[in-house]
Scaffold this active site. Structure first.
Site, PDB file in Angstrom:
ATOM      1  CB  CYS A 108      13.594 -10.673  -1.438  1.00  0.00           C
ATOM      2  SG  CYS A 108      12.319  -9.696  -2.222  1.00  0.00           S
ATOM      3  CG  HIS A 117      14.043  -9.149   2.431  1.00  0.00           C
ATOM      4  ND1 HIS A 117      14.601  -8.163   1.650  1.00  0.00           N
ATOM      5  CD2 HIS A 117      12.788  -9.357   1.932  1.00  0.00           C
ATOM      6  CE1 HIS A 117      13.739  -7.802   0.711  1.00  0.00           C
ATOM      7  NE2 HIS A 117      12.632  -8.496   0.870  1.00  0.00           N
ATOM      8  CG  ASN A 172      11.058  -5.257  -0.384  1.00  0.00           C
ATOM      9  OD1 ASN A 172      12.118  -5.591  -0.907  1.00  0.00           O
ATOM     10  ND2 ASN A 172      10.113  -6.128  -0.080  1.00  0.00           N
TER      11      ASN A 172
HETATM   12  N1  COA Z   1      -3.444   1.637   1.282  1.00  0.00           N
HETATM   13  C1  COA Z   1      -4.505   1.642   2.116  1.00  0.00           C
HETATM   14  N2  COA Z   1      -5.201   0.536   2.420  1.00  0.00           N
HETATM   15  C2  COA Z   1      -4.783  -0.605   1.845  1.00  0.00           C
HETATM   16  C3  COA Z   1      -3.693  -0.684   0.968  1.00  0.00           C
HETATM   17  C4  COA Z   1      -3.017   0.506   0.696  1.00  0.00           C
HETATM   18  N3  COA Z   1      -1.957   0.556  -0.127  1.00  0.00           N
HETATM   19  N4  COA Z   1      -3.535  -1.954   0.581  1.00  0.00           N
HETATM   20  C5  COA Z   1      -4.486  -2.676   1.190  1.00  0.00           C
HETATM   21  N5  COA Z   1      -5.255  -1.865   1.941  1.00  0.00           N
HETATM   22  C6  COA Z   1      -6.391  -2.223   2.795  1.00  0.00           C
HETATM   23  C7  COA Z   1      -7.092  -3.464   2.313  1.00  0.00           C
HETATM   24  O1  COA Z   1      -8.069  -3.136   1.346  1.00  0.00           O
HETATM   25  C8  COA Z   1      -7.711  -3.976   3.589  1.00  0.00           C
HETATM   26  O2  COA Z   1      -8.871  -3.233   3.861  1.00  0.00           O
HETATM   27  P1  COA Z   1     -10.179  -3.901   4.577  1.00  0.00           P
HETATM   28  O3  COA Z   1      -9.665  -4.332   5.939  1.00  0.00           O
HETATM   29  O4  COA Z   1     -11.150  -2.800   4.624  1.00  0.00           O
HETATM   30  O5  COA Z   1     -10.546  -5.062   3.698  1.00  0.00           O
HETATM   31  C9  COA Z   1      -6.700  -3.613   4.670  1.00  0.00           C
HETATM   32  O6  COA Z   1      -5.903  -2.548   4.092  1.00  0.00           O
HETATM   33  C10 COA Z   1      -5.800  -4.746   5.083  1.00  0.00           C
HETATM   34  O7  COA Z   1      -5.262  -5.368   3.910  1.00  0.00           O
HETATM   35  P2  COA Z   1      -4.136  -6.457   3.997  1.00  0.00           P
HETATM   36  O8  COA Z   1      -3.726  -6.865   2.636  1.00  0.00           O
HETATM   37  O9  COA Z   1      -4.611  -7.521   4.956  1.00  0.00           O
HETATM   38  O10 COA Z   1      -2.970  -5.610   4.680  1.00  0.00           O
HETATM   39  P3  COA Z   1      -1.700  -6.110   5.462  1.00  0.00           P
HETATM   40  O11 COA Z   1      -1.810  -5.758   6.885  1.00  0.00           O
HETATM   41  O12 COA Z   1      -1.358  -7.537   5.124  1.00  0.00           O
HETATM   42  O13 COA Z   1      -0.563  -5.161   4.868  1.00  0.00           O
HETATM   43  C11 COA Z   1       1.230  -5.372   3.272  1.00  0.00           C
HETATM   44  C12 COA Z   1      -0.285  -5.196   3.487  1.00  0.00           C
HETATM   45  C13 COA Z   1       1.513  -5.471   1.802  1.00  0.00           C
HETATM   46  C14 COA Z   1       1.918  -4.151   3.881  1.00  0.00           C
HETATM   47  C15 COA Z   1       1.693  -6.638   4.014  1.00  0.00           C
HETATM   48  O14 COA Z   1       0.837  -7.717   3.686  1.00  0.00           O
HETATM   49  C16 COA Z   1       3.102  -7.040   3.691  1.00  0.00           C
HETATM   50  O15 COA Z   1       4.038  -6.338   3.994  1.00  0.00           O
HETATM   51  N6  COA Z   1       3.271  -8.247   3.150  1.00  0.00           N
HETATM   52  C17 COA Z   1       4.555  -8.862   2.948  1.00  0.00           C
HETATM   53  C18 COA Z   1       5.409  -8.133   2.004  1.00  0.00           C
HETATM   54  C19 COA Z   1       6.696  -8.875   1.912  1.00  0.00           C
HETATM   55  O16 COA Z   1       7.215  -9.338   2.883  1.00  0.00           O
HETATM   56  N7  COA Z   1       7.239  -9.056   0.789  1.00  0.00           N
HETATM   57  C20 COA Z   1       8.429  -9.849   0.786  1.00  0.00           C
HETATM   58  C21 COA Z   1       8.760 -10.301  -0.461  1.00  0.00           C
HETATM   59  S1  COA Z   1       9.386  -9.016  -1.425  1.00  0.00           S
END
Ligand code: COA
Length: 334
Positions: free
Chosen positions: A123, A259, A290
Site C-alpha cells: 500500500c 492511504h 482499499n
Molecule cells: N463481519 C462481521 N464481524 C466481523 C468481521 C466481519 N467481516 N470480521 C471480524 N468480525 C468480528 C470479530 O469476530 C469480532 O467479534 P467479537 O467481538 O465477537 O470477537 C469483532 O468483529 C471485532 O473484530 P476485530 O478484528 O477486532 O475488528 P476491528 O474493529 O479491528 O475491524 C478491520 C476489523 C479489518 C475493519 C480493522 O481491523 C482494519 O481496518 N484494520 C486495518 C486494515 C488496514 O489498515 N489495512 C492496511 C493495510 S492494507
C-alpha cells in the site's frame, strides 16, 4: 591516478505535473460481499467506512488500467509519452514473477526506451515511487518519471475470508513527476518494520502452493486489529515528520490524502494530527474500497475532479501497509 567521474546534475525543484486514474466499471455492494462471509452491510460500513467498491472485469487488466490512468496523467502534464525516462509501477497484483509489468505499460504508451520496473511495497508503493521519481529528477537520472499505483486485489483476495473480503478492491492511478520552478514535492519520510511482516501477507509462498496436493491460488491474509492500532498511532508521527521535513505545519495544508485503508484510521489520524477544520480529507474508501498502491492517486484525483481540491493546493500524502512499510511526503497538487 583515479579517473574523475562527472557528477550528475538534475532539476533544482520537482513537482507532480499531471495525474490520472482508472476505476473499474463493476460496482460491488456490501450485500454482494456478504453472500460469501458471515457479515452485514451495517458492520462493514461501521467498522471500515466502505459502502461499495470496484472489482475489475477480466478485460480490465493491470496493464489496461495502468495505461488508461497514465494517458490522462501524461496528457495533463503536457508532455509526450516519448519524453518519459522512467516508468515505476507500484503493485503487488501483477501475477507474473518476471518480467515486471512496467516495460509492457511503457511499450503500449510509447514511452520506450524509458527504464521500466515494478516496486513491491504494497500500500505504500505509490508514495515510494513518487519519492524515488522526484529524487531521480533532482539527480538528473531522469527528466520525467511516470509513477503508477495499480492493483487487481480481487484476484488475490479470498471471497470467503472474513478479515479481508470486504476491504480490498481494484483500480489504478498515475502521476508524472518532473522538473518545476518551485518546490512541489517535499522530502520523503519512509521506512519498514519487518518485525510485523506476518500481519499482512500472502497466505502461502508460491513454492508451498506448488507442493500442495490440491494447489490453490494464494490469497491475502491480514491480522486487522494490530494493523489498525499501528496505523492509527504510529502513522500520525510519520505524517508529522513529513510536514517537519517540508518545513510546514498542519496550518499550511489544504488537503490530506492518507492511504484509504479504513475510514476509522483516516479519522484517527486526522484527530492525532489536529488538522484544521478547513483541510479537505480524502474519503474515497467509501466507494472505492482499499486499492493498496492505487488508493492515494485515485483519492487525490477524485478530489481534483470533483473540485473539492484544486491545482496548487498543498497536500500531505501518507501510505502504509504490508511489510509493514510506510512512506509520506508533502506535495503540491497538479
Ligand atoms: N463481519 C462481521 N464481524 C466481523 C468481521 C466481519 N467481516 N470480521 C471480524 N468480525 C468480528 C470479530 O469476530 C469480532 O467479534 P467479537 O467481538 O465477537 O470477537 C469483532 O468483529 C471485532 O473484530 P476485530 O478484528 O477486532 O475488528 P476491528 O474493529 O479491528 O475491524 C478491520 C476489523 C479489518 C475493519 C480493522 O481491523 C482494519 O481496518 N484494520 C486495518 C486494515 C488496514 O489498515 N489495512 C492496511 C493495510 S492494507
Amino acid at each position: 591516478m583515479t579517473a574523475s567521474i562527472a557528477t550528475a546534475h538534475g532539476a533544482a525543484h520537482t513537482a507532480i505535473l499531471g495525474i490520472g486514474s482508472y476505476r473499474p466499471s463493476r460496482v460491488v455492494s456490501n450485500d454482494e460481499i456478504c453472500r460469501h462471509i458471515d457479515s452485514s452491510d451495517e458492520w462493514i460500513r461501521t467498522r471500515s467506512g466502505i459502502i461499495e467498491r470496484r472489482f475489475a472485469e477480466p478485460h480490465e487488466t493491470v496493464q489496461l488500467m495502468s495505461v488508461e490512468a497514465s494517458r490522462t496523467a501524461i496528457e495533463r502534464a503536457g508532455i509526450a509519452a516519448a519524453q518519459i525516462d522512467c516508468v515505476i509501477v507500484a503493485t503487488v497484483s501483477h501475477l507474473m514473477q518476471t518480467p515486471a509489468v512496467a516495460p509492457l505499460i511503457s511499450e503500449e504508451l510509447g514511452a520506450t526506451p524509458a527504464a521500466a520496473f515494478d516496486i513491491s511495497a504494497a500500500c505504500s508503493g505509490f508514495c515510494h515511487g513518487v519519492g524515488m521519481g522526484s529524487d531521480m529528477v533532482r539527480c538528473g537520472t531522469a527528466k520525467y518519471v511516470l509513477v503508477i499505483g495499480v492493483e487487481r486485489l480481487s484476484d488475490i483476495t479470498d471471497p470467503t475470508d472474513r478479515g479481508t473480503a470486504f476491504i480490498f478492491a481494484d483500480g489504478a492511478g498515475a502521476v508524472v513527476v518532473g522538473p518545476a520552478d518551485v518546490e512541489g514535492i517535499g522530502p520523503m519520510v519512509w521506512g519498514a518494520d519487518g518485525s510485523k511482516f506476518d500481519l499482512i501477507r500472502q497466505n502461502e509462498t508460491w513454492i508451498d502452493v506448488l507442493n500442495m496436493e490440491h494447489a490453490e491460488m494464494p490469497t491475502l491474509r491480514m491480522d486487522g486489529n494490530p494493523v489498525f492500532r499501528w496505523a492509527s498511532y504510529e502513522m500520525a508521527k510519520i505524517a508529522n515528520e513529513a510536514l517537519d521535513r517540508a518545513g510546514l505545519t498542519v496550518d499550511d495544508l489544504d488537503v490530506f490524502v492518507p492511504h484509504q485503508a479504513n475510514m476509522r484510521i483516516i479519522d484517527a489520524m486526522a484527530r492525532a494530527l489536529k488538522l484544521p477544520d478547513d483541510v479537505v480529507i480524502a474519503r474515497d474508501i467509501s466507494h472505492q474500497g482499499n486499492t493498496s498502491a492505487a488508493s492515494i492517486p485515485l483519492a487525490a484525483n477524485a478530489l481534483l475532479e470533483s473540485g473539492e481540491a484544486k491545482s496548487g493546493d498543498t497536500a500531505l500524502f501518507i501510505a502504509f501497509g504490508a511489510g509493514l512499510s510506510y512512506a509520506a511526503q508533502v506535495v503540491t497538487l497538479p
